[in-house]
Design a protein around this motif. Structure first.
Motif, short mmCIF file in Angstrom:
data_model
loop_
_atom_site.label_atom_id
_atom_site.label_comp_id
_atom_site.label_asym_id
_atom_site.label_seq_id
_atom_site.Cartn_x
_atom_site.Cartn_y
_atom_site.Cartn_z
N MET A 119 -6.07 -4.15 -0.03
CA MET A 119 -6.82 -4.41 1.19
C MET A 119 -7.89 -5.10 0.77
SD MET A 119 -6.76 -0.39 2.50
CE MET A 119 -8.24 -0.37 3.37
N GLY A 120 -8.09 -5.56 -0.38
CA GLY A 120 -9.06 -6.52 -0.59
C GLY A 120 -10.35 -5.84 -1.36
N VAL A 121 -10.36 -4.35 -1.34
CA VAL A 121 -11.72 -3.75 -1.97
C VAL A 121 -11.85 -4.09 -3.38
CG1 VAL A 121 -12.65 -1.63 -2.14
CG2 VAL A 121 -11.36 -2.15 -0.15
N ASN A 147 -13.28 2.92 4.25
CA ASN A 147 -11.93 1.98 3.77
C ASN A 147 -10.88 2.39 4.79
OD1 ASN A 147 -13.16 0.78 1.46
ND2 ASN A 147 -13.09 2.80 0.65
N GLU A 196 -7.19 -1.99 -3.38
CA GLU A 196 -6.86 -3.35 -4.07
C GLU A 196 -6.13 -4.36 -2.99
OE1 GLU A 196 -5.34 -5.60 -8.15
OE2 GLU A 196 -5.10 -3.39 -7.99
N ARG A 230 -19.24 2.24 2.17
CA ARG A 230 -18.09 1.49 2.67
C ARG A 230 -17.17 2.19 3.26
NH1 ARG A 230 -17.12 -2.51 -0.85
NH2 ARG A 230 -15.70 -1.15 -2.00
N GLN A 261 1.85 -7.70 2.37
CA GLN A 261 0.41 -7.75 2.23
C GLN A 261 -0.14 -6.90 3.51
OE1 GLN A 261 -1.32 -8.45 -0.68
NE2 GLN A 261 -2.84 -6.99 0.49
N THR A 298 0.86 -1.32 0.06
CA THR A 298 -0.09 0.27 0.03
C THR A 298 0.84 1.21 -0.06
OG1 THR A 298 -0.22 -0.10 2.54
CG2 THR A 298 -2.08 -1.21 1.24
N ASP A 355 -3.86 -6.41 6.08
CA ASP A 355 -4.98 -6.84 6.36
C ASP A 355 -6.03 -6.13 5.70
OD1 ASP A 355 -5.47 -4.63 7.91
OD2 ASP A 355 -5.13 -5.69 9.82
N THR A 356 -7.19 -6.28 5.95
CA THR A 356 -8.52 -5.73 5.19
C THR A 356 -8.64 -4.26 5.70
OG1 THR A 356 -9.92 -6.47 6.60
CG2 THR A 356 -9.85 -7.71 4.54
N GLN A 357 -8.07 -3.81 6.84
CA GLN A 357 -8.09 -2.59 7.20
C GLN A 357 -6.78 -1.67 6.83
OE1 GLN A 357 -9.47 -3.21 11.42
NE2 GLN A 357 -11.15 -2.21 10.64
#
Length: 415
Positions: free
Chosen positions: A360-362, A306, A358, A304, A128, A104, A130-132
């Motif tokens: 973060m999995g969005v 982010n 991306e 949502r 990588q 990121t 996490d999702t946050q």
């Protein structure tokens, strides 16, 4: 009728130049006679004296030695010099060809690391999140090697505002004897830089993120750590960055830095606490206004958030408006008097799916508009409610238009 006020909500991209900073710079812009700081005559010595004074101010502000500072043209150059300069110096000494960064990171760091891989044979590990948007320190521990030349992790993300666990990451680097660099562009000026607690070996920042001029960057490198210069030329900046120094910009950088945290020890805490609360109010207002179906009969607009809601810098809110189009939403908000962005300003005006989101999995869906609100220090609660109302009006209008167009297409397909 008076035109409605415009709100500038893109401070993570750049901040307005503070009047006191411009006043400090003005003598070095107007003259009457401006000397090259490398010249020996009186005019040159005056310029050199201004640069030396600025360097001393910044050294005191950071709590480092003045000789450890390198003036650059901005955050991008500072990050490039740190990453390529430190890594290549280590490789030339025969020590290491491995670099660790994060998925990121800003393009200045990400692309610098990729260039080391493609042009100089380095192996690069990109951690990588996490999702946050947060890094698990165990991920860093798992990839550190005896030949790791450098770890570079930003302190706070420019798109989401998410903070990284810098103290834990820095401790791992210190235990392994690995230099640790951070792009602190989004943290500098908002709060004191805790580089000792983070075990940093180098940091990069730029003036225009905290009330200073564009074109004024700074790199700090810990004493004794070799940096390979990236450009050929004169012996400026202790032979680390050739080129005639920009006296006015450097004076402005120092003035903005020493003013950034306020006149009293706790001024920055009060300011950032206020901005943190305003961001939460904005999120609450938008969630309320967009959660119910509008009177037009269109479906409500889902939101949502982010990034981590609390482990973030105070001024940043990143939201995806599901079912809307990014470019249409940004233009609509601009017409409504709201200056916002979809993420990094360094994409040169383009609207594309964010590599940060991306990572973060969005999902990179076409009908998902993402807006970054990054607040200044001049907003009130009433202004935030006005911003939320304007945003909601634009989003609901665009949702209604898109729903009608979709219904027409479906009707046409069934005819």
């Amino acid at each position: 009728m008076d035109k409605p006020a415009r709100y500038y909500l893109d401070h993570n991209a750049t901040t307005p130049l503070e009047p006191a900073v411009f006043a400090a710079m003005e003598p070095w812009l107007r003259g009457p006679v401006l000397g090259n700081p490398s010249s020996l005559h009186t005019e040159g010595r005056r310029s050199r004296g201004a640069i030396d004074e600025a360097r001393d101010k910044l050294a005191q502000w950071l709590g480092v030695g003045a000789s450890q500072l390198v003036f650059t043209s901005g955050g991008t150059e500072s990050c490039n010099l740190a990453i390529a300069g430190l890594a290549r110096a280590a490789a030339e000494a025969g020590r290491a060809r491995h670099v660790v960064t994060c998925t990121t990171e800003h393009a200045a760091v990400r692309e610098s690391c990729m260039a080391l891989a493609t042009q100089h044979g380095f192996h690069v590990d990109a951690l990588q999140t996490d999702t946050q948007g947060r890094i698990d320190p165990e991920r860093l521990a798992a990839v550190l090697r005896p030949d790791t030349a450098l770890v570079s992790i930003m302190s706070a993300n420019n798109e989401t505002g998410v903070r990284q666990p810098m103290a834990e990451l820095g401790r791992l680097c210190a235990e392994r004897g690995v230099p640790f660099h951070s792009d602190v562009v989004q943290t500098a000026g908002k709060e004191p830089l805790a580089w000792r607690d983070w075990n940093l070996s180098a940091l990069s920042l730029t003036a225009h993120k905290f009330g200073g001029p564009t074109g004024a960057g700074l790199l700090w490198v810990k004493a004794g750590l070799p940096v390979r210069r990236l450009m050929e030329g004169g012996s400026h900046e202790n032979e680390r960055r050739p080129g005639t120094e920009n006296t006015a910009a450097i004076v402005g950088l120092a003035e903005a830095a020493v003013r950034s945290l306020g006149a009293t020890p706790n001024a920055w805490r009060e300011r950032e606490g206020h901005r943190f609360a305003l961001v939460e109010l904005l999120w609450k207002e938008l969630s309320t206004l967009l959660s119910a179906a509008p009177a037009s009969g269109a479906a409500p607009t889902a939101l949502r958030r982010n990034g981590h809601p609390t482990e973030r810098i105070s001024n940043t809110l990143n939201i995806s408006f599901l079912g809307l189009n990014s470019e249409e939403l940004l233009i609509g908000m601009d017409l409504a008097g709201l200056a916002v962005s979809s993420g990094s300003a360094c994409l040169v005006g383009s609207v594309r799916h964010s590599h940060v989101l991306e990572a973060m999995g969005v999902p990179a869906t076409e009908d998902s508009a993402t807006v970054r609100f990054s607040l200044g220090s001049d907003l009130t609660e009433e202004a935030i409610r006005d911003i939320a109302r304007r945003t909601a009006r634009v989003a609901l209008h665009q949702r209604s238009v898109r729903d009608k167009l979709r219904a027409r297409r479906l009707a046409g397909a069934g005819a």
